[in-house]
Design a protein around this motif. Sequence first.
Motif, PDB file in Angstrom:
ATOM      1  N   LEU A  57      77.287-127.291   7.735  1.00 28.96           N
ATOM      2  CA  LEU A  57      76.877-127.821   6.415  1.00 28.96           C
ATOM      3  C   LEU A  57      78.283-127.492   5.608  1.00 28.96           C
ATOM      4  N   SER A  58      78.274-128.637   4.856  1.00 29.69           N
ATOM      5  CA  SER A  58      79.549-128.853   3.914  1.00 29.69           C
ATOM      6  C   SER A  58      79.177-128.816   2.751  1.00 29.69           C
ATOM      7  N   PHE A  59      80.393-128.261   1.757  1.00 33.14           N
ATOM      8  CA  PHE A  59      80.369-127.952   0.531  1.00 33.14           C
ATOM      9  C   PHE A  59      80.413-129.336  -0.393  1.00 33.14           C
ATOM     10  N   VAL A  60      79.640-129.348  -1.643  1.00 32.87           N
ATOM     11  CA  VAL A  60      79.589-130.446  -2.588  1.00 32.87           C
ATOM     12  C   VAL A  60      81.021-130.280  -3.337  1.00 32.87           C
ATOM     13  N   THR A  98      76.888-124.621  -3.196  1.00 35.05           N
ATOM     14  CA  THR A  98      75.934-125.784  -3.224  1.00 35.05           C
ATOM     15  C   THR A  98      76.585-126.650  -1.986  1.00 35.05           C
ATOM     16  N   VAL A  99      75.602-126.798  -1.161  1.00 35.01           N
ATOM     17  CA  VAL A  99      76.048-127.714   0.113  1.00 35.01           C
ATOM     18  C   VAL A  99      75.065-128.850   0.281  1.00 35.01           C
ATOM     19  N   TRP A 100      75.478-129.778   0.952  1.00 33.80           N
ATOM     20  CA  TRP A 100      74.908-131.054   1.371  1.00 33.80           C
ATOM     21  C   TRP A 100      73.662-130.772   2.325  1.00 33.80           C
ATOM     22  N   ILE A 101      72.710-131.248   2.096  1.00 32.98           N
ATOM     23  CA  ILE A 101      71.534-131.150   2.920  1.00 32.98           C
ATOM     24  C   ILE A 101      71.938-132.162   4.143  1.00 32.98           C
ATOM     25  N   PRO A 102      71.664-131.448   5.431  1.00 26.03           N
ATOM     26  CA  PRO A 102      72.125-132.584   6.674  1.00 26.03           C
ATOM     27  C   PRO A 102      70.962-133.826   6.691  1.00 26.03           C
ATOM     28  N   ALA A 103      71.585-134.777   7.251  1.00 25.97           N
ATOM     29  CA  ALA A 103      70.857-136.083   7.248  1.00 25.97           C
ATOM     30  C   ALA A 103      69.488-136.028   8.096  1.00 25.97           C
ATOM     31  N   GLY A 104      68.490-136.318   7.787  1.00 25.16           N
ATOM     32  CA  GLY A 104      67.232-136.154   8.552  1.00 25.16           C
ATOM     33  C   GLY A 104      66.460-134.899   8.144  1.00 25.16           C
ATOM     34  N   VAL A 105      67.128-133.948   7.401  1.00 22.75           N
ATOM     35  CA  VAL A 105      66.310-132.751   7.270  1.00 22.75           C
ATOM     36  C   VAL A 105      65.669-132.751   5.964  1.00 22.75           C
ATOM     37  N   ASN A 106      64.404-132.166   6.096  1.00 24.90           N
ATOM     38  CA  ASN A 106      63.506-132.094   4.875  1.00 24.90           C
ATOM     39  C   ASN A 106      63.579-130.839   3.899  1.00 24.90           C
ATOM     40  N   GLN A 137      58.351-118.535   3.232  1.00 28.63           N
ATOM     41  CA  GLN A 137      57.166-118.023   3.839  1.00 28.63           C
ATOM     42  C   GLN A 137      57.715-117.033   4.918  1.00 28.63           C
ATOM     43  N   ASP A 138      58.600-117.551   5.832  1.00 28.72           N
ATOM     44  CA  ASP A 138      58.816-116.650   6.984  1.00 28.72           C
ATOM     45  C   ASP A 138      59.969-115.654   6.905  1.00 28.72           C
ATOM     46  N   TYR A 139      60.885-115.743   5.721  1.00 35.22           N
ATOM     47  CA  TYR A 139      61.901-114.735   5.623  1.00 35.22           C
ATOM     48  C   TYR A 139      61.992-114.204   4.240  1.00 35.22           C
ATOM     49  N   ASN A 140      61.041-114.647   3.272  1.00 37.77           N
ATOM     50  CA  ASN A 140      60.870-113.995   1.766  1.00 37.77           C
ATOM     51  C   ASN A 140      62.198-114.290   1.411  1.00 37.77           C
ATOM     52  N   LEU A 141      62.931-115.485   1.607  1.00 38.57           N
ATOM     53  CA  LEU A 141      64.117-115.623   1.133  1.00 38.57           C
ATOM     54  C   LEU A 141      64.111-116.901   0.111  1.00 38.57           C
ATOM     55  N   GLU A 142      64.601-116.971  -0.987  1.00 39.99           N
ATOM     56  CA  GLU A 142      64.656-117.943  -1.714  1.00 39.99           C
ATOM     57  C   GLU A 142      66.102-118.624  -1.918  1.00 39.99           C
ATOM     58  N   ILE A 143      66.280-119.941  -1.688  1.00 42.35           N
ATOM     59  CA  ILE A 143      67.766-120.651  -1.906  1.00 42.35           C
ATOM     60  C   ILE A 143      67.179-121.902  -3.084  1.00 42.35           C
ATOM     61  N   GLY A 144      67.918-122.460  -3.712  1.00 45.26           N
ATOM     62  CA  GLY A 144      67.844-123.212  -4.676  1.00 45.26           C
ATOM     63  C   GLY A 144      67.732-124.775  -4.362  1.00 45.26           C
ATOM     64  N   LEU A 186      71.668-134.368  -7.875  1.00 44.02           N
ATOM     65  CA  LEU A 186      71.821-133.597  -6.588  1.00 44.02           C
ATOM     66  C   LEU A 186      70.156-133.306  -6.169  1.00 44.02           C
ATOM     67  N   ALA A 187      69.414-133.701  -6.699  1.00 45.55           N
ATOM     68  CA  ALA A 187      68.081-133.469  -6.159  1.00 45.55           C
ATOM     69  C   ALA A 187      67.512-133.935  -4.868  1.00 45.55           C
ATOM     70  N   GLY A 188      67.226-133.342  -3.941  1.00 37.93           N
ATOM     71  CA  GLY A 188      66.722-133.727  -2.838  1.00 37.93           C
ATOM     72  C   GLY A 188      67.926-133.964  -1.959  1.00 37.93           C
ATOM     73  N   LYS A 189      69.263-133.773  -2.462  1.00 39.31           N
ATOM     74  CA  LYS A 189      70.304-133.953  -1.656  1.00 39.31           C
ATOM     75  C   LYS A 189      71.067-132.869  -1.350  1.00 39.31           C
ATOM     76  N   ALA A 190      71.092-131.794  -1.997  1.00 37.62           N
ATOM     77  CA  ALA A 190      71.742-130.526  -1.831  1.00 37.62           C
ATOM     78  C   ALA A 190      70.987-129.242  -2.183  1.00 37.62           C
ATOM     79  N   TRP A 191      71.524-128.075  -1.390  1.00 37.19           N
ATOM     80  CA  TRP A 191      70.719-126.695  -1.656  1.00 37.19           C
ATOM     81  C   TRP A 191      71.898-125.997  -2.512  1.00 37.19           C
TER      82      TRP A 191
END
Length: 376
Positions: free
Chosen positions: A299-302, A314-322, A332-339, A345-350
């Motif tokens: 993962l690379s930083f914005v 803030t990191v770029w979402i890898p290509a092909g990742v939903n 659901q699986d880890y009770n972990l929230e990221i933004g 940057l909507a849909g492009k970064a976390w």
Amino acid sequence: MIPAPEFASFTPPRRILMGPGPSDVYPEVLAAQARPTVGHLDPLFIGMMDELRSLLQYAFQTENPMTLAVSAPGSAGMETCFVNLLEPGDTVLVCRNGVFGERMRQNVERCGATAIVLDFPWGEPVDPAKVEAALQQHPEVHFLAFVHAETSTGALSDAQALCALAQRFDCLSIVDAVTSLGGVELRVDAWGIDAIYSGSQKCLSCVPGLSPISFSPRAVARMQNRTRPVQSWFLDQSLVMGYWSGSAKRSYHHTAPVNALYALHESLRLLASEGLEQAWQRHAALHQELKAGLEVLGLSFVVDEAHRLPQLNTVWIPAGVNDAEVRSRLLQDYNLEIGAGLGDLAGKAWRIGLMGYGARRENIALCLKALADVLR
């Protein structure tokens, strides 16, 4: 008659909050909020408010007497600064490098003032050289407004340099410190900041719903010399200060959020106990640990490292990742929230928060392990 609804008591799961806010709340702060409620004019509560002011002055590094907590979230702190200082006919240079710079512009225009917008690419800080050129070009500017830590991108701007420019060009500075207070260096008096606002739910790791603010003597003088009343009765600081003043008898303004102020007092007490500079260093050091792990995952930083917020990665979402699927599985699986990303940057970064009580090694380890599993 409408029948009475029947619901079970709401019991949320224990989430690990590593998004852009709110952050994990200190257990001591949650316990403080559950203490018995007293009246907001109770002498004991008023004594606590005096301590709270001192703690806020420490966190902001200021001796400004007009330092308090607005009984509403950071967005109301933003509006408090603008509606108390601005009048129709004023001109504001607004630096916009993300969502919250744009909200500043909207506040300016709702006050009937004129906004001159200076845009910067998302993910980059405000450039002091371009601000200087704009101030030279527009001698009519009365205020310089900018976001210190842009929550939508994770970019940190040089507040010290920008406020020095405001003073040089005889402007008042209005600074958004919602994500910076308690997480990175911030010195209101030494940097000459005139009006500043923050939020309780970020690096202070308090419950959401309060906005620390502070006004310099220059800003107070501007407020006292207004030609018309502040457009918001509730946010008019000339009225609120009758309640927050240091005098023995305080006037009634509104019913303060008593238990939430207990919580803010406790969170600031914990910050003072750790030490402000130590808290800044902790965020910086743990950011480096998170950064190393994220880079191993590819993962690379914005934001470039020189201008990167340690508490909001803030990191770029890898290509092909939903985007939505990954965040849903983490929850659901880890009770972990990221933004998710905002605006451009909507849909492009976390946005991965590392704020206050949430800035801990066990949270970093969980985040990296969960991301590795979900991405795999």
